[in-house]
Write an enzyme that holds these catalytic residues in place. Structure first.
Site, PDB file in Angstrom:
ATOM      1  N   TYR A 269     -28.181  20.046 -62.173  1.00  0.00           N
ATOM      2  CA  TYR A 269     -29.113  19.657 -61.271  1.00  0.00           C
ATOM      3  C   TYR A 269     -29.806  20.733 -60.654  1.00  0.00           C
ATOM      4  CZ  TYR A 269     -26.534  15.033 -61.655  1.00  0.00           C
ATOM      5  OH  TYR A 269     -26.117  13.842 -61.970  1.00  0.00           O
ATOM      6  N   GLU A 270     -31.297  20.530 -60.602  1.00  0.00           N
ATOM      7  CA  GLU A 270     -32.132  21.533 -59.824  1.00  0.00           C
ATOM      8  C   GLU A 270     -31.930  22.241 -58.667  1.00  0.00           C
ATOM      9  OE1 GLU A 270     -36.075  19.753 -60.328  1.00  0.00           O
ATOM     10  OE2 GLU A 270     -35.909  18.694 -58.270  1.00  0.00           O
TER      11      GLU A 270
END
Lengths: 273, 306, 306, 273
Positions: free
Chosen positions: A67-68
């Protein structure tokens, strides 16, 4: 991507109410099938996250979710609402800073697949999540903006996009290019030096489009059971090409449906509401 | 060198009208209480900087504190639009909002350049997108192509960010003023090191920091003011102290959609006599589930719709 | 995806004649055992890359493995010269050594660029120094001025490093092949991510990694081969497992000063039948003080002069 | 910087054998006095590290020691042999990666003072630690090289240099500029855009040199007790300027001497030899 699932009754034979499924469930299952075990997958929130976690719960237990927020190898036991929920950090193999996730992990092209949603998508797979309307300065609708999507679209080895099919969302040309698909067609990505291959699949609530190998134009290659090609074309904002090898996609299996419902029913630990 | 003060004093001493202010925290550890204090002190004409101007900047924008925004993603995570942000951009209410719009990789690298004392950073990206050609706040570009002097390849340069003040929330400070945060650490270290001044609110002050896996430690000499504000990131969260109040994020959609309802919320929950007490009240509930519980009942008070 | 193999197999599968090889570890966690295995497998014509080509590269250079060196500081830390390195540079023995010389900030940023998938990095520095104008190994510059497209300021660009293989030593791997190192973590993450292949020797393999403060974790899918080599960084150290064998570093001065004595050391302690057993012997001593003790007696055997 | 200390008997009055001190001790004490409490100090190994730790043990308990290994706020209980000894990591406020220590901490000019040794130093405070001899390609002596010194010299707010005084080490012009002092004189640093102010003090075993405020030429401003200006000039490779305000430096106090000796006598915990 978090809207209430619509019951797509036309897809469901009358005598199989127990295996009835919504179009969101079909999209989610279809998207999860596009992920292979052992892949590294950069995940956006909403349907992409649901699909990736479904894949991990079913056929791809070793899928690596990134995930970013900097969580690498997250293994959430329930679906996070945001890309930064605590469960992602607590279950990750590694948590790195935001600059690092973009510079060391995404940019060099070491992530197999990027998983994106879109507000508007065009014939060549370009994504708009910035503004609706002809003018950036005086938008009709101000959308959230780019976030991490442009880099996911540019740098992942391949990209999967999920979007609901309508003439408003699937347009001839996006009002604003937030994230590049195939630009104006063949050779565009190469000219810009984008390292990833671009969108491999666009999964909608009616079927699947894939880029033509030569022209890069999105072409209908798969259709959900009970959907007519004319329905898809009517809800597409350009003159939709249909593959000579169009396939009817397999509906969700009982196991897949059970898994996606279990995933969505799971309550965060410690949550009371 | 870090000085321990009240939140009100920290904001009064470090945030001035017209300043460029970064409040960072990537979903986690968002300094909401400090944002509310900026609203209470009625700062005006701020340039707000933040990768994800989510609910916290929706509140500041709606309250009329900001005239400019530098950002890369302006939504309510997992919920939808930021209605105050949209109202400012689409309708100029309560005042027009000038945008300097980037993307996460660009914003992160702009902070990195600021923290590193160089005027720009280099990355792949922007090419072929509409973001490549948007002007900065002063009308000048903050994104330009740059040629590799060794390979001739074209890459992208982004201009450094150097906020006047960066405000973050962290789990702990020790009595010497060293700050420790862990969990999703986002871009806070870079935002603090890039800024002229730094303010940190913390969950608690401890005698000695116990090193935590994945922690970022900011030595006392990199921070100007520390205020102890337990629960100061609600409805965001502090890993190990509270949980994200997802109900509030969902409830915010209805509160913020309507100008009048937003105004009532502002009055009752930020500016009114009740709210400072409630913010201070969080001090008493301290760590762990207690904060989570108070957060959730607060969420219910907004008429949570989840 | 990480594969567990013997050290000999790891080197045989990943290091080839003519390769550009980075062995990193900043004073701490230097992969000495892997370096010795490269000597035993008689690799030739290597381009050795390392910020501090200290005793480990003195050994590889003296053994004739290298024809080129990319580096920023070539000394025996706290002791003095590297005599095998000097003999190669000053006298071409055992063969000439072509240098590509940088400084720490430049080398670190070259790895960062390699890890980030961009062809160069930007920093302040080099200007006004003799290092600004030295050619790279191929005669082309690896340092060039670069102009900020926003401010017009002149800065320095350095070319990315992309080793064919990076070799590091770490404290732990779990059974899935995730690697964890902590303490002084140096530039190992960047060196691994910049390379085409990565080899890691570890102190031990554990069922599950317990997160450590300040740790770098390399997911299994970023590593190619893992070999369990307890004590594999001796005379360097692995925090939590052993102490730096300062006596050995002091003793190395006398061993390495003389070509013949160095040759004897090479024969008896690296190539000979005794040394592989001794390297393997470290496997048995395992963790903590045991390794420290064996390190120290090894140091004494070199005739420690400290 | 780790050579055996020489007894400088000429500096020691005959009747004070108990307070006799070596030139290394005088250098170390003199260097430690140049550090003020609360400063942040980027430390090289050897005499700089000894002096900085002496300052921390005496008048500057809040001196922040930073080593290029990434250890920030290290508080070693004994003197490390290398910049990467375990005791530095174990006692530090924070340990960061090597790229970070250079990019985020040193480069932006947030460190007050950098503390360097040198093999060769010239009239304008430029440092050579690369090669001795006229040719880089065929050096008479190959030195270790630059390490972190060029950035320390360029970016710390000010620099202190320690070096033993001889015509071989203090030369008109260094054979190779590894780290910039004042280049060819006034205005040089400014033209290059170096952010730090440059060398503030050069401390030798005979006295102290400081840059002339206008010309930036190193000028003798302090001299150790019992040393003649002519001795210093004779061991300097250029025509040494002497300040009109030349001071005789205060010899180490009993407390300073005791502290430096205690520091050097302290054995690393767990070390047996």
């Amino acid at each position: 991507m978090t809207g209430t699932p619509r019951q797509v009754s036309s897809l469901v034979p009358d005598d199989t109410q127990d295996t009835a499924y919504t179009s969101d469930e079909m999209m989610t299952v279809c998207a999860s099938r596009a992920l292979r075990d052992g892949m590294t997958c950069f995940v956006g929130i909403g349907l992409p996250s649901t699909a990736a976690n479904l894949a991990r719960a079913t056929h791809a237990p070793n899928l690596v979710l990134i995930y970013e927020s900097g969580t690498i190898g997250a293994k959430p036991a329930w679906l996070p609402l945001s890309i930064g929920d605590g469960v992602l950090a607590e279950t990750a193999d590694a948590v790195v800073s935001v600059p690092e996730i973009f510079n060391y992990w995404l940019q060099p092209g070491r992530i197999d697949v990027g998983f994106l949603g879109a507000a508007q998508l065009d014939r060549f797979g370009n994504i708009n999540t910035t503004v609706i309307g002809p003018s950036y300065d005086q938008p009709k609708v101000r959308l959230p903006g780019a976030g991490g999507a442009p880099e996911i679209a540019a740098s992942c080895r391949e990209v999967i996009i999920v979007i609901r099919q309508s003439t408003r969302s699937l347009v001839e040309r996006v009002d604003f290019i937030t994230s590049v698909g195939y630009g104006d067609g063949a050779g565009y990505r190469e000219r810009l030096g984008l390292t990833g291959a671009g969108p491999r699949k666009v999964i909608t609530d009616l079927g699947v489009m894939e880029p033509d190998p030569v022209s890069r134009e999105l072409t209908l290659t798969g259709i959900f059971p009970g959907v007519a090609v004319a329905d898809v074309a009517a809800r597409t904002g350009w003159d939709l090409a249909v593959s000579a090898h169009l396939q009817v996609l397999t509906p969700p299996s009982d196991a897949e449906l059970a898994a996606v419902r279990a995933l969505q029913a799971r309550i965060p630990e410690g949550a009371g509401s | 060198m870090a000085e321990f003060v009240s939140l009100a004093d920290a904001i009064a001493a470090s945030v001035f009208d017209g300043d460029a202010v970064a409040m960072e925290g990537f979903t986690h550890l968002i300094p909401f209480a400090a944002g509310h204090e900026v609203i209470r002190q009625e700062r005006r004409d701020l340039t707000l900087i933040r990768m994800t101007p989510d609910v916290i900047y929706d509140q500041l924008i709606g309250a009329g504190c900001a005239s400019r925004l530098i950002f890369s993603w302006g939504g309510n995570p997992g919920v939808g639009s930021l209605h105050r942000f949209r109202d400012a951009v689409e309708n100029g209410w309560p005042s027009p909002l000038l945008l300097e719009e980037h993307r996460h990789a660009g914003m992160a690298n702009r902070y990195v350049a600021g923290a590193s004392g160089v005027p720009f950073a280099v990355l792949r990206g922007y090419r072929g997108t509409g973001l490549e050609n948007l002007p900065g706040l002063d009308g000048q570009p903050t994104v330009k192509p740059i040629t590799c002097p060794f390979t001739g390849e074209t890459l992208t340069a982004v201009a450094a960010l150097r906020p006047d003040v960066t405000i973050i929330h962290a789990q702990q400070a020790d009595r010497a003023g060293n700050v420790q945060l862990w969990g999703i650490v986002g871009v806070q270290k870079e935002a603090v090191l890039a800024a002229s001044r730094a303010v940190v609110t913390v969950e608690e002050i401890v005698d000695r920091l116990t090193p935590q896996p994945g922690a970022v430690v900011l030595p006392a000499w990199t921070v100007d003011y520390i205020a102890c504000v337990p629960g100061g990131s609600h409805p965001s969260y502090a890993l190990g102290y509270s949980q994200r109040d997802n109900d509030f994020y969902v409830a915010w959609d209805a509160i913020s959609r309507d100008r009048e309802r937003f105004g009532q919320w502002l009055k009752s929950d930020v500016q009114g006599p009740a709210r400072p007490a409630a913010d201070a009240g969080a001090v008493l509930t301290g760590a762990g589930n207690a904060v989570g519980a108070s957060s959730r009942s607060a969420g219910d008070a907004w008429g949570g719709t989840a």
